[in-house]
Design a protein around this motif. Sequence first.
Motif, short mmCIF file in Angstrom:
data_model
loop_
_atom_site.label_atom_id
_atom_site.label_comp_id
_atom_site.label_asym_id
_atom_site.label_seq_id
_atom_site.Cartn_x
_atom_site.Cartn_y
_atom_site.Cartn_z
N ASP A 25 -4.85 9.42 -16.41
CA ASP A 25 -3.99 9.41 -15.21
C ASP A 25 -3.06 8.20 -15.23
OD1 ASP A 25 -5.35 11.67 -14.35
OD2 ASP A 25 -6.76 10.53 -13.12
N ILE A 26 -3.61 7.04 -15.58
CA ILE A 26 -2.80 5.82 -15.64
C ILE A 26 -1.78 5.91 -16.77
CG2 ILE A 26 -2.83 3.30 -15.84
CD1 ILE A 26 -4.25 4.28 -13.36
N VAL A 27 -2.24 6.37 -17.92
CA VAL A 27 -1.35 6.47 -19.08
C VAL A 27 -0.18 7.41 -18.80
CG1 VAL A 27 -1.18 7.19 -21.51
CG2 VAL A 27 -3.18 5.90 -20.71
N SER A 28 -0.45 8.48 -18.07
CA SER A 28 0.61 9.46 -17.77
C SER A 28 1.46 9.05 -16.59
CB SER A 28 -0.01 10.84 -17.51
OG SER A 28 -0.88 10.80 -16.39
N GLN A 29 1.27 7.80 -16.11
CA GLN A 29 2.08 7.21 -15.03
C GLN A 29 1.94 7.96 -13.72
OE1 GLN A 29 6.13 6.33 -16.28
NE2 GLN A 29 5.48 5.99 -18.40
N ASP A 30 0.70 8.38 -13.43
CA ASP A 30 0.42 9.03 -12.16
C ASP A 30 0.44 7.98 -11.05
OD1 ASP A 30 -0.94 11.63 -10.82
OD2 ASP A 30 -1.90 9.82 -10.05
N VAL A 31 1.33 8.15 -10.08
CA VAL A 31 1.52 7.12 -9.06
C VAL A 31 0.28 6.93 -8.19
CG1 VAL A 31 2.59 8.75 -7.45
CG2 VAL A 31 3.04 6.31 -7.20
N THR A 32 -0.41 8.03 -7.87
CA THR A 32 -1.60 7.93 -7.03
C THR A 32 -2.69 7.14 -7.72
OG1 THR A 32 -1.07 10.08 -6.03
CG2 THR A 32 -3.32 9.25 -5.74
N ALA A 33 -2.95 7.44 -8.98
CA ALA A 33 -4.00 6.74 -9.73
C ALA A 33 -3.67 5.25 -9.88
CB ALA A 33 -4.19 7.39 -11.10
N THR A 34 -2.42 4.96 -10.21
CA THR A 34 -2.01 3.56 -10.39
C THR A 34 -2.15 2.79 -9.09
OG1 THR A 34 -0.44 4.26 -12.11
CG2 THR A 34 -0.16 2.06 -11.20
N LEU A 35 -1.72 3.39 -7.98
CA LEU A 35 -1.82 2.73 -6.68
C LEU A 35 -3.28 2.49 -6.28
CD1 LEU A 35 0.95 4.35 -4.43
CD2 LEU A 35 0.68 1.92 -4.96
N LYS A 36 -4.15 3.44 -6.57
CA LYS A 36 -5.56 3.29 -6.21
C LYS A 36 -6.17 2.08 -6.92
CE LYS A 36 -6.73 8.10 -5.09
NZ LYS A 36 -7.51 9.28 -5.49
N VAL A 37 -5.88 1.94 -8.21
CA VAL A 37 -6.43 0.82 -8.98
C VAL A 37 -5.88 -0.50 -8.47
CG1 VAL A 37 -6.43 -0.29 -11.25
CG2 VAL A 37 -6.89 2.16 -11.07
N LEU A 38 -4.57 -0.57 -8.29
CA LEU A 38 -3.95 -1.83 -7.86
C LEU A 38 -4.32 -2.18 -6.43
CD1 LEU A 38 -0.43 -1.48 -9.51
CD2 LEU A 38 -2.38 -2.82 -10.30
N TYR A 39 -4.43 -1.19 -5.57
CA TYR A 39 -4.80 -1.46 -4.19
C TYR A 39 -6.23 -2.00 -4.10
CZ TYR A 39 -5.73 -0.96 0.77
OH TYR A 39 -6.07 -1.22 2.07
N ALA A 40 -7.12 -1.51 -4.94
CA ALA A 40 -8.49 -2.03 -4.96
C ALA A 40 -8.49 -3.52 -5.28
CB ALA A 40 -9.33 -1.25 -5.96
N LEU A 41 -7.68 -3.92 -6.27
CA LEU A 41 -7.56 -5.34 -6.62
C LEU A 41 -6.87 -6.13 -5.52
CD1 LEU A 41 -6.56 -4.90 -10.37
CD2 LEU A 41 -8.66 -5.99 -9.54
N PHE A 42 -5.83 -5.56 -4.96
CA PHE A 42 -5.08 -6.20 -3.89
C PHE A 42 -5.97 -6.46 -2.68
CE2 PHE A 42 -2.70 -5.39 0.09
CZ PHE A 42 -1.79 -6.44 0.05
N LYS A 43 -6.74 -5.46 -2.29
CA LYS A 43 -7.60 -5.59 -1.12
C LYS A 43 -8.65 -6.67 -1.30
CE LYS A 43 -10.39 -2.77 2.04
NZ LYS A 43 -10.94 -1.41 2.29
N LYS A 44 -9.16 -6.78 -2.52
CA LYS A 44 -10.21 -7.77 -2.79
C LYS A 44 -9.66 -9.19 -2.86
CE LYS A 44 -13.79 -9.08 -6.14
NZ LYS A 44 -14.44 -8.76 -7.42
N HIS A 45 -8.46 -9.35 -3.40
CA HIS A 45 -7.96 -10.69 -3.72
C HIS A 45 -6.76 -11.15 -2.90
CE1 HIS A 45 -10.47 -11.26 -7.33
NE2 HIS A 45 -10.28 -9.98 -7.56
N LYS A 46 -6.23 -10.35 -1.98
CA LYS A 46 -4.96 -10.69 -1.33
C LYS A 46 -5.04 -11.98 -0.51
CE LYS A 46 -5.51 -7.96 2.91
NZ LYS A 46 -4.84 -6.98 3.81
N SER A 47 -6.20 -12.30 0.03
CA SER A 47 -6.31 -13.49 0.87
C SER A 47 -6.83 -14.70 0.13
CB SER A 47 -7.24 -13.19 2.06
OG SER A 47 -8.54 -12.83 1.59
N ARG A 48 -6.98 -14.60 -1.18
CA ARG A 48 -7.53 -15.72 -1.96
C ARG A 48 -6.42 -16.59 -2.51
NH1 ARG A 48 -12.63 -13.05 -5.31
NH2 ARG A 48 -13.70 -12.19 -3.50
#
Length: 357
Positions: free
Chosen positions: A334-357
């Motif tokens: 999904d990521i390799v094929s540039q699927d926007v939903t999959a890419t956003l899910k992965v990055l949002y998980a990282l963003f949510k965990k680290h945005k306030s650090r």
Amino acid sequence: MEDFPDMYQGKDPEDIESFQGKSTFNCTQAQANCLISYFLSKMVVKQQPQLNILHVEIGERRKIIQPTSLKDPKLEKLKSVLVNWINSTLKEEHIVVQSLEEDIFDGLILHHLLGRLAGVLLSVDEIAVTSAAQTRKLEVILEALNEKLGLQDSSLSRWSVKLIHSKDLLATLHLLVAMVRCFQPNLELPPNVRVEVVLLEVNRSGIKSEKEIEILTDESDSATDALSSSDSEDPIEQLLKLEPHKINTVKRAIMHFVNKKMSTLGLQVTDMEKQFSDGVILLLLIGQLEGFFVPLYDFNITPVNATEMLQNVTVALDLLNDIGLPTTNIEPQDIVSQDVTATLKVLYALFKKHKSR
């Protein structure tokens, strides 16, 4: 300056209702200017002493904030948040803003904000003293700013060189809110800020006016906050059902977050789907956020085909699972094929965990 007609002599300049929706007479530009100055300057100056009433051309439409709206606590809060944001952004340059009306119009602050937030260095004078020099400086700055803000047609924007230079508060607020949304979308702006404005139209038959409600911020101005507080198990799926501008707000917030973390490596992301598709930047980002180094022999630093890209993304998703960020229903392909939903899910998980650090 020409006199205005006797029909307006003695009118209370704050009684905008008496002026609402009416034409004057078959006027010249000079007479129109005189009438505008009489009604608007006296109506507004009591509330906004430093406002510079602009020369309004025949055929031009102009919005002026009603005096009652200038006292709105939500508007005052928005102005305060924007002033604090500017001062925080330019703290290292020892620049202090006290008034949006008085400190933005000459281009100095906008020039420094553009350099600090977007890394854009323009060949303009640091200090522009004359009105003509300030206007030329603003033309260069706003052209660059509009490009960074993604405005293809500057005529559609709610600000202009003329309005900013004339200390128009409404235009200045629209511009600064747009800059926050673009360059620092994590900043929480007061929601649902609306002001009542008078829309003036000058034509050959005189001047007409009508009231409108101008929206400065949405009811939920931070889409990322809406996602964070959502009870949905899959906030990205929910996000993609929202209005396009809210989707773009989240994307900009994530991009800003990613680029801030990757700046120490000299990397910048401009295309979220494409640049994460080979797994390299994703692996480096995970290492930066989690504080560990991913050995170069564990992945392909310069993947040349889909197989190597797939291997990289697989390693990245395995790492996410190892650090407690499961990527449910996301396949490496999904990521390799540039699927926007999959890419956003992965990055949002990282963003949510680290945005306030």
